[in-house]
Design an enzyme around this catalytic site. Structure first.
Site, mmCIF file in Angstrom:
data_model
loop_
_atom_site.group_PDB
_atom_site.id
_atom_site.type_symbol
_atom_site.label_atom_id
_atom_site.label_comp_id
_atom_site.label_asym_id
_atom_site.label_seq_id
_atom_site.Cartn_x
_atom_site.Cartn_y
_atom_site.Cartn_z
ATOM 1 N N ASP A 42 0.823 -1.214 0.000
ATOM 2 C CA ASP A 42 0.000 0.000 0.000
ATOM 3 C C ASP A 42 0.860 1.268 0.000
ATOM 4 O O ASP A 42 1.762 1.407 0.827
ATOM 5 C CB ASP A 42 -0.909 -0.017 1.242
ATOM 6 N N THR A 50 -7.110 4.159 -1.459
ATOM 7 C CA THR A 50 -6.831 2.731 -1.327
ATOM 8 C C THR A 50 -7.948 1.816 -1.842
ATOM 9 O O THR A 50 -7.703 0.949 -2.680
ATOM 10 C CB THR A 50 -6.541 2.417 0.160
ATOM 11 N N HIS A 54 1.935 8.441 5.529
ATOM 12 C CA HIS A 54 0.992 9.409 6.101
ATOM 13 C C HIS A 54 1.590 10.095 7.333
ATOM 14 O O HIS A 54 1.441 11.291 7.526
ATOM 15 C CB HIS A 54 -0.298 8.707 6.543
ATOM 16 N N ASP A 91 -1.429 0.637 -4.828
ATOM 17 C CA ASP A 91 -2.667 1.315 -5.193
ATOM 18 C C ASP A 91 -2.441 2.772 -5.606
ATOM 19 O O ASP A 91 -3.142 3.299 -6.455
ATOM 20 C CB ASP A 91 -3.671 1.223 -4.032
HETATM 21 ZN ZN LIG Z 1 -3.256 5.879 2.647
#
Ligand SMILES: [Zn+2]
Ligand SMILES: *[C@@H]1O[C@H](CO)[C@@H](O)[C@H](O)[C@H]1NC(C)=O
Ligand SMILES: *[C@@H]1O[C@H](CO)[C@@H](O)[C@H](O)[C@H]1NC(C)=O
Ligand SMILES: *[C@@H]1O[C@H](CO)[C@@H](O)[C@H](O)[C@H]1NC(C)=O
Ligand SMILES: *[C@@H]1O[C@H](CO)[C@@H](O)[C@H](O)[C@H]1NC(C)=O
Ligand SMILES: *[C@@H]1O[C@H](CO)[C@@H](O)[C@H](O)[C@H]1NC(C)=O
Ligand SMILES: *[C@@H]1O[C@H](CO)[C@@H](O)[C@H](O)[C@H]1NC(C)=O
Ligand SMILES: *[C@@H]1O[C@H](CO)[C@@H](O)[C@H](O)[C@H]1NC(C)=O
Ligand SMILES: *[C@@H]1O[C@H](CO)[C@@H](O)[C@H](O)[C@H]1NC(C)=O
Length: 477
Positions: free
Chosen positions: A36, A72, A195, A238
């Site tokens: 991810d 996502t 993040h 993603d």
């Molecule tokens: Zn994210």
């Protein structure tokens, strides 16, 4: 005497060749892995030897255009359906469907509501309808009942389960008595750390190294299970990530009355549902509020986003410029890294690599769309896909051959280059296979030598005719 030897050697050669070829898998296996938030250029941030190993012996696509919004759930569903968000129905991580009168949110169990997923049919279901088995380790949506089905094998989502445990499950399913042909593996990083610290932070270096080590672990386990050379491994993600800053915040409370709308999704694409009779007021107040916020009525959203024709897309969509952050109130939660922005921005693009018997070696392609993965998967699995928004033509150059399940025409260009070093595990490439082919070839040559000697000795006059026939196509060329 000679003709007896002739036949014995011919039969032996034929036997060895056929045994060797039947040892090859007749059913292609595919393992799709998503890290991810692995941005395409993380490959070059710190040394990533395992990613580069896959590129050297496999394929690499430099720029993959993912779908808007670059979040996502929408993008993971695109990878397994080949559809734009407006067509597969997972238009955001947080949604409201006005007909179902239901919310979809990661913050609570509402993502398990089947109805949100059933505008599309993910590839694991199509694969199973074709009589195959699928296995999923935490891939988003794989523990949701969709069209009354789950993957043949799956793990209920639990972010605490280690990468090693997820890999162990995948390997167990690929090597069981009734093996899967499709595996889906998901890992939460580098998104989580992206993040928290922002992609430009030096703290991202160790995070990317850790992902590279996880890939190394996966490769090692696949080799140990004798899957490395028979399985087509695709590594992607993603979306990417961009750096945010508290200097670049757009606060909706500055422009809008909280009581006039519901904020369905926040940043960087605010999905705004005005209260009854408040549409014009909300739209006018926001339209020219901030130079780094572009505000659209749903019908006016740009065609290139393919993000319009779905009732889960709210009447007003406000999109922040790269690196700008939308908050309702400055006291709300802010993150140093985010994604979701325009899918034309390179920072939003994911990584894409693949390795396996179906793929070329040391091959780089400039671009593809994430919707193109779906027809590639269908091709590899030899299944007929649902209708989609991708193009197989955009990805066919990645393949050694375009017939499904076809055998590689040669042992592979890297061996011809003589670039395989001792201890470089790629040389493990089916030892038995090469032994068989070499033995078979030697016997075939021996057979022909004896056969020609036999011909010359017996002075068969038919020889010139044969030569004339062979020469003909050359004259036409
Ligand atoms: Zn994210
Ligand atoms: C939608 O659901 C809410 C509860 O979640 C309920 O209060 C409301 O009346 C429902 N609206 C309609 C139109 O059914
Ligand atoms: C789920 O979370 C959203 C936002 O956090 C909230 O609006 C909604 O009411 C919650 N739904 C349920 C069923 O708890
Ligand atoms: C999630 O996984 C962890 C680690 O394997 C385990 O300790 C925990 O019980 C699991 N949680 C649930 C809800 O299954
Ligand atoms: C933001 O939230 C704080 C605390 O809830 C509140 O005092 C403040 O008025 C809000 N700001 C605006 C512009 O509404
Ligand atoms: C934000 O808006 C200003 C003024 O229009 C512009 O110069 C700047 O390029 C914008 N920032 C981004 C990241 O697009
Ligand atoms: C891979 O290809 C590049 C050029 O496309 C070439 O320079 C390099 O030597 C090749 N590497 C191997 C291991 O074949
Ligand atoms: C995407 O695919 C769906 C399903 O085939 C189709 O309905 C839709 O029109 C396609 N979108 C575009 C822009 O081609
Ligand atoms: C692909 O599937 C078809 C049936 O759908 C089958 O006839 C064919 O043999 C398969 N090809 C391979 C290479 O498995």
């Amino acid at each position: 005497m000679t003709s007896k030897l002739l036949w014995v050697s011919f039969i032996l050669a034929a036997l060895i060749l056929s045994v060797t070829f039947s040892l090859q898998p007749d059913q292609q296996k595919v393992l799709l892995v998503s890290f991810d938030g692995f941005r395409w250029d993380y490959l070059y941030r710190v040394p990533t030897p395992h990613f580069h190993y896959v590129m050297k012996y496999g394929v690499h696509v430099k720029q993959v255009t993912n779908i808007f919004i670059t979040k996502t759930y929408p993008n993971h569903y695109t990878l397994v359906t080949g559809l734009f968000a407006e067509n597969h129905g997972i238009v955001a991580n947080d949604m409201f469907d006005p007909i179902l009168n239901k919310s979809f949110s990661l913050d609570n169990m509402t993502i398990y509501d089947s109805e949100f997923w059933e505008e599309a049919t993910p590839i694991w279901i199509t694969n199973q309808r074709a009589g195959h088995s699928s296995g999923a380790a935490m891939w988003p949506g794989t523990d949701v009942k969709i069209h009354n089905s789950f993957p043949t094998h799956y793990m209920p989502y639990n972010e605490s389960v280690s990468f090693e445990d997820r890999v162990a499950k995948i390997i167990e399913w690929f090597t069981s008595k009734e093996p899967i042909n499709l595996g889906l593996l998901y890992w939460e990083d580098p998104d989580d750390m992206g993040h928290n610290v922002g992609p430009e932070s030096p703290l991202m270096g160790p995070v990317i190294s850790d992902i590279d080590n996880k890939l190394g672990y996966l490769i090692q386990m696949l080799k140990k299970a004798k899957l490395w050379n028979v399985l087509n491994l695709i590594i992607t993600s993603d979306h990417g990530m961009t750096q945010c800053s508290e200097e670049r915040i757009i606060e909706l409370d500055e422009y809008l009355d909280k009581d006039h709308y519901v904020l369905i999704d926040q940043s960087p694409v605010a999905a705004i549902l005005p209260k009854e009779g408040k549409f014009d007021e909300v739209y006018e107040a926001l339209a020219h509020a901030h130079p780094n916020l572009t505000v659209y009525k749903r019908e006016e959203l740009p065609e290139r986003w393919h993000y319009k024709y779905n009732r889960r897309i709210q009447p007003i969509i406000a999109v922040a410029d790269d690196g700008w952050y939308i908050l309702q109130n400055k006291s709300d939660n802010f993150l140093l890294g985010n994604h979701g922005y325009d899918n034309a921005l390179a920072d939003m693009h994911p990584v894409f690599l693949a390795h396996g018997p179906a793929f070329r070696k040391n091959f780089t392609q400039e671009a593809m769309s994430s919707t193109d993965l779906y027809p590639l998967l269908c091709h590899l699995l030899n299944i007929t896909g649902m209708s989609h928004n991708g193009s197989f033509r955009n990805v066919q150059d990645l393949l050694r051959s375009t017939s499904p399940g076809a055998l590689p025409p040669t042992p592979g260009p890297t061996l011809l280059h003589g670039s395989v070093k001792p201890g470089d595990d790629e040389s493990e490439e089916s030892y038995a296979y090469f032994l068989g082919v070499s033995l078979g070839s030697i016997l075939v040559i021996v057979f022909f030598v004896i056969f020609i000697k036999h011909l010359i000795r017996s002075q068969i006059p038919a020889l010139p005719d044969v030569q004339a026939e062979i020469a003909q196509p050359l004259l036409q060329a």
